[in-house]
Design an enzyme around this catalytic site. Structure first.
Site, mmCIF file in Angstrom:
data_model
loop_
_atom_site.group_PDB
_atom_site.id
_atom_site.type_symbol
_atom_site.label_atom_id
_atom_site.label_comp_id
_atom_site.label_asym_id
_atom_site.label_seq_id
_atom_site.Cartn_x
_atom_site.Cartn_y
_atom_site.Cartn_z
ATOM 1 N N LYS A 59 38.632 54.586 23.939
ATOM 2 C CA LYS A 59 39.939 53.921 23.885
ATOM 3 C C LYS A 59 39.851 52.522 24.485
ATOM 4 C CE LYS A 59 41.485 55.825 28.317
ATOM 5 N NZ LYS A 59 42.509 56.616 29.024
ATOM 6 N N TYR A 97 39.636 24.679 46.062
ATOM 7 C CA TYR A 97 41.048 24.575 46.430
ATOM 8 C C TYR A 97 41.336 25.289 47.750
ATOM 9 C CZ TYR A 97 41.950 23.121 41.601
ATOM 10 O OH TYR A 97 41.965 22.456 40.398
#
Length: 373
Positions: free
Chosen positions: A36, A267
């Site tokens: 799946k 950052y």
């Protein structure tokens, strides 16, 4: 095939999936391969092609649409839809393409029967019973009222009866797991006493490996099929060993430069060098599902040596400490997952860094460009 320099590449090994399936089949006796969600990110069509060549008898897709795509691609064995019919068009598709849907509501049974009758076909189904997950399915107490509904469906054949274990990977929850097994056995025995003939299936990978008494006629392994260990970091870790990871994730070094003592990178300045260092800027960031929660935490391998990410993961790149690895150059391979060497990074380690599970990481990493080895 050479990947674009600024993109990650998920390298998939279908042969390893087949190897793992054969091992699971040997352990459990009858393993329905769970493919799946695009085979947990591994590429469902290529994976099922490999399983077809290996003569896999039954596979478990997610949606009916996914199951139909697999059938159209040439898979000749049995295909289950674990989600069952949820959209109006699913009912006719199940009959036309001989998909075996999970069914957990009486209206679904009736509509499947009507669709099969209209097409002049038989409709195989898998009855889904909810023994403790509290998601989809009949509850065991409904079995007596469900039986006459089944018997009234002239074009429906019950070929499987299934349920799903909630905590088979948790040794502290064995009482709950055994209770689920008892509830399931009650349903199976009732339906068989009524004359129905079917295969019973309860266990996924952890149930298959840790609870041999709950294997019933067939099992539905997922994570072990792809080389994951459902018991990673637990006292039962050894039970999940011996399966080969089928996905690797590779990128490239963009640039190598010094980072002096006291300097920061990326950052937020979340990493500050305590001494002079050498860092590599590598391709891969949160746009590529290298999750931001891996900042300052996860490891990669370069030149078969492990190295740590430094600072915040950016949208398409990240920084890595290569002070201890000589000769790193732009264009060198960077392995976020797997790769050569004796100590590749495992998906479970990445999942631990983000407080999630290996299933989620594989599904995310598999959204990158894929190459099949």
């Amino acid at each position: 095939m050479t990947i674009p320099f600024n993109h990650l590449e998920a390298i998939i090994h279908p042969d390893r999936i087949v190897q793992n399936w054969r091992k699971l089949e040997q352990i459990g006796g009858k393993a329905y391969a769970v493919i799946k969600a695009d085979a947990y990110g591994h590429g469902v069509l290529k994976v099922t092609e490999a399983l077809e060549r290996a003569h896999a008898h039954t596979i478990c897709a997610g949606s009916v649409e996914e199951a139909v795509a697999i059938r159209k691609n040439g898979f000749s064995g049995r295909i289950m839809s674990l989600l069952g019919p949820q959209l109006d068009q699913d009912y006719a598709l199940c009959a036309t393409f001989q998909i075996i849907p999970f069914v957990g509501q009486v209206p679904q049974l009736r509509r499947l029967d009507a669709s099969a009758a209209a097409a002049g076909l038989r409709q195989p189904v898998a009855l889904k019973f909810d023994t403790g997950m509290n998601r989809l399915g009949f509850v065991p107490e409904q079995v007596a009222s469900v039986l006459p509904e089944i018997q009234s469906c002239s074009h429906v054949d019950v070929c499987m009866v299934c349920s799903h274990l909630a905590v088979a990977d948790d040794s502290s929850e064995q009482n709950f797991t055994h209770k689920q097994g008892q509830r399931f056995s009650t349903v199976v025995n009732y339906l068989r006493d009524a004359g129905l003939q079917f295969e019973a299936s309860l266990s996924s990978s952890p149930g298959l490996l840790a609870h041999p008494e709950l294997r019933f006629d067939a099992q539905r392994p997922g994570i072990s099929l792809y080389g994951g260990n459902p018991f990673w970091g637990t006292e039962n870790e050894a039970l999940g060993e011996g399966f080969v990871p089928a996905m690797e994730l590779r990128s490239r070094v963009y640039q190598v430069h010094p980072l002096k003592k006291g300097e920061t990178v990326s950052y937020g300045r979340t990493f500050k060098a305590e001494h002079d260092m050498q860092i590599a800027i590598v391709g891969g960031g949160y746009a590529d599902n290298i999750l931001r929660c891996l900042s300052n935490r996860t490891l990669v391998t370069i030149h078969e040596k492990r190295a740590r990410l430094l600072g915040r993961v950016c949208m398409q790149m990240a920084a890595v400490d290569v002070s201890h690895i000589s000769g790193v150059q732009p264009g060198d391979d960077v392995w976020f997952l797997g790769g050569p060497g004796e100590n590749p990074v495992r998906v479970e380690e990445i999942a631990d860094c983000c407080g999630t599970i290996s299933y989620e990481v594989l599904c995310l990493f598999g959204q990158n460009q894929r190459r099949f080895a």
